[in-house]
Design a protein around this motif. Structure first.
Motif, mmCIF file in Angstrom:
data_model
loop_
_atom_site.group_PDB
_atom_site.id
_atom_site.type_symbol
_atom_site.label_atom_id
_atom_site.label_comp_id
_atom_site.label_asym_id
_atom_site.label_seq_id
_atom_site.Cartn_x
_atom_site.Cartn_y
_atom_site.Cartn_z
ATOM 1 N N PHE A 50 0.722 -1.242 -0.075
ATOM 2 C CA PHE A 50 -0.177 -0.002 0.029
ATOM 3 C C PHE A 50 0.844 1.461 -0.058
ATOM 4 C CE2 PHE A 50 -2.980 3.219 1.729
ATOM 5 C CZ PHE A 50 -3.661 3.228 1.057
ATOM 6 N N SER A 51 1.934 1.495 0.751
ATOM 7 C CA SER A 51 2.694 2.625 0.802
ATOM 8 C C SER A 51 3.454 2.578 -0.303
ATOM 9 C CB SER A 51 3.900 2.276 2.009
ATOM 10 O OG SER A 51 3.149 2.225 3.259
ATOM 11 N N ALA A 52 3.943 1.883 -1.250
ATOM 12 C CA ALA A 52 4.552 1.891 -2.609
ATOM 13 C C ALA A 52 3.645 2.304 -3.474
ATOM 14 C CB ALA A 52 5.275 0.498 -2.781
ATOM 15 N N PHE A 53 2.524 1.825 -3.229
ATOM 16 C CA PHE A 53 1.299 2.237 -4.392
ATOM 17 C C PHE A 53 0.916 3.816 -4.116
ATOM 18 C CE2 PHE A 53 -3.252 2.605 -5.363
ATOM 19 C CZ PHE A 53 -3.028 2.221 -6.518
ATOM 20 N N GLN A 54 0.913 4.215 -2.756
ATOM 21 C CA GLN A 54 0.356 5.558 -2.731
ATOM 22 C C GLN A 54 1.606 6.276 -3.023
ATOM 23 O OE1 GLN A 54 -2.636 5.923 -2.263
ATOM 24 N NE2 GLN A 54 -2.497 6.856 0.007
ATOM 25 N N ARG A 55 3.020 6.045 -2.987
ATOM 26 C CA ARG A 55 4.161 6.953 -3.252
ATOM 27 C C ARG A 55 4.063 7.062 -4.866
ATOM 28 N NH1 ARG A 55 6.678 4.067 0.617
ATOM 29 N NH2 ARG A 55 7.709 2.483 -0.848
ATOM 30 N N LYS A 56 3.615 5.892 -5.718
ATOM 31 C CA LYS A 56 3.540 5.962 -7.060
ATOM 32 C C LYS A 56 2.366 6.953 -7.593
ATOM 33 C CE LYS A 56 4.344 2.283 -9.403
ATOM 34 N NZ LYS A 56 4.156 0.893 -10.187
ATOM 35 N N GLN A 57 1.305 6.851 -6.632
ATOM 36 C CA GLN A 57 0.243 7.617 -6.910
ATOM 37 C C GLN A 57 0.523 9.206 -6.993
ATOM 38 O OE1 GLN A 57 -2.069 5.567 -8.610
ATOM 39 N NE2 GLN A 57 -3.680 5.961 -7.783
ATOM 40 N N PHE A 58 1.275 9.273 -5.972
ATOM 41 C CA PHE A 58 1.645 10.861 -5.550
ATOM 42 C C PHE A 58 2.575 11.251 -6.879
ATOM 43 C CE2 PHE A 58 4.186 14.349 -3.923
ATOM 44 C CZ PHE A 58 2.945 14.961 -3.469
ATOM 45 N N ASN B 232 -4.954 15.148 -5.139
ATOM 46 C CA ASN B 232 -3.573 15.523 -4.995
ATOM 47 C C ASN B 232 -3.333 16.162 -6.570
ATOM 48 O OD1 ASN B 232 -2.764 14.454 -2.483
ATOM 49 N ND2 ASN B 232 -2.366 12.650 -3.332
ATOM 50 N N LYS B 233 -3.989 15.571 -7.749
ATOM 51 C CA LYS B 233 -3.858 16.025 -8.961
ATOM 52 C C LYS B 233 -4.297 17.486 -9.206
ATOM 53 C CE LYS B 233 -6.033 13.369 -11.640
ATOM 54 N NZ LYS B 233 -6.636 12.732 -12.986
ATOM 55 N N TYR B 234 -5.394 17.879 -8.581
ATOM 56 C CA TYR B 234 -5.901 19.044 -8.887
ATOM 57 C C TYR B 234 -5.452 20.190 -7.777
ATOM 58 C CZ TYR B 234 -9.162 17.312 -12.432
ATOM 59 O OH TYR B 234 -9.584 16.877 -13.624
#
Length: 258
Positions: free
Chosen positions: A174-182, A241-243
């Protein structure tokens, strides 16, 4: 009768040593496999070479779209199958691809259903299945220039769906996924800002709320159980995060700090 088309599997990767062997095993039947490595510090290039992959290096990172274009230039096959290290071609999908290679159709590209893993569950709803992506195509087609969320420029081609799934190990950690999403959100915002796009504070929150409701309700994420609820929140967070990043870039530019 047309001759069988040669297939080039094309990949871009960085530090994917843990995922790469199973991915390569699922496409070992291809005529060639091309991997463009983006400066891995692990054993990614060595593992690829051990599997007979043609490995090339690129220290620069122009974004996902341009990097896929770069990787495809090394391919010599008639048809391209673009995949990532966290994806696996199933037996049913392989059979579909081989039928295409035996009987190619002109001006045609092929979409594939991805079966996405999220925290131990292959999602069946939430907008994550069938999650069709156009990944099999003649070599004269190419990806667009997008830094993130890149896709094939299909031009006027006929898009044909293939039978069989592409397993996508999207979120294992989950943490790695969140970093990629950011990182995706930041790249998205920078690209939109460079294109002269802007957004209001109202847009930040309206898009965020919309993303949550779309995943949970419209795309029936609640049918995916606990993972569906979590994914709804994650999608909303990613949208925020995008907007918010785009809004912040515009604010900084207006004040002359960029």
């Amino acid at each position: 009768m047309s001759a069988r088309q040669r297939l080039s599997v094309v990949m871009i990767a960085k530090n994917e040593a843990g995922l790469l062997p199973d991915c390569l095993a699922s496409v070992s039947w291809a005529d060639e496999i091309i991997l463009l490595d983006s400066g891995s510090s692990d054993q990614t290039p060595e593992i690829a070479r051990q599997h007979g992959v043609k490995v090339y290096q690129s220290e620069e990172w122009p974004g996902y779209g341009l990097q896929r274009q770069h990787a495809q230039r090394y391919a010599t096959g008639d048809m391209i199958l673009m995949i990532d290290a966290d994806e696996r071609v199933t037996d049913e999908l392989r059979a579909s691809i081989e039928r295409v290679l035996d009987c190619p159709e002109p001006h045609t590209v092929y979409s594939i259903a991805r079966r996405n893993l999220f925290l131990g569950r292959f999602m069946r709803h939430s907008g994550w299945y069938p999650d069709r992506v156009t990944r099999l195509y003649p070599r004269d087609y190419h990806y667009n220039d997008n830094q993130v969320h890149e896709s094939l420029d299909t031009r006027e081609a006929h898009v044909v769906p293939l039978r069989g799934d592409l397993k996508h190990l999207t979120c294992r950690d989950f943490s790695a996924f969140q970093r990629k999403q950011f990182a995706y959100a930041e790249a998205w915002a920078k690209q939109r800002h460079q294109q002269g796009k802007s957004c209001s504070m109202f847009s930040v929150f309206s898009h965020t709320i919309s993303a949550f409701l779309k995943t949970l309700v419209l795309r029936a994420g609640f049918l995916d159980g606990k993972q569906g609820w979590l994914l709804s929140v994650v999608n909303a967070q990613y949208t925020f995060n995008k907007y918010a990043a785009l809004w912040a870039l515009n604010q900084a530019a207006d004040k002359g700090s960029l």
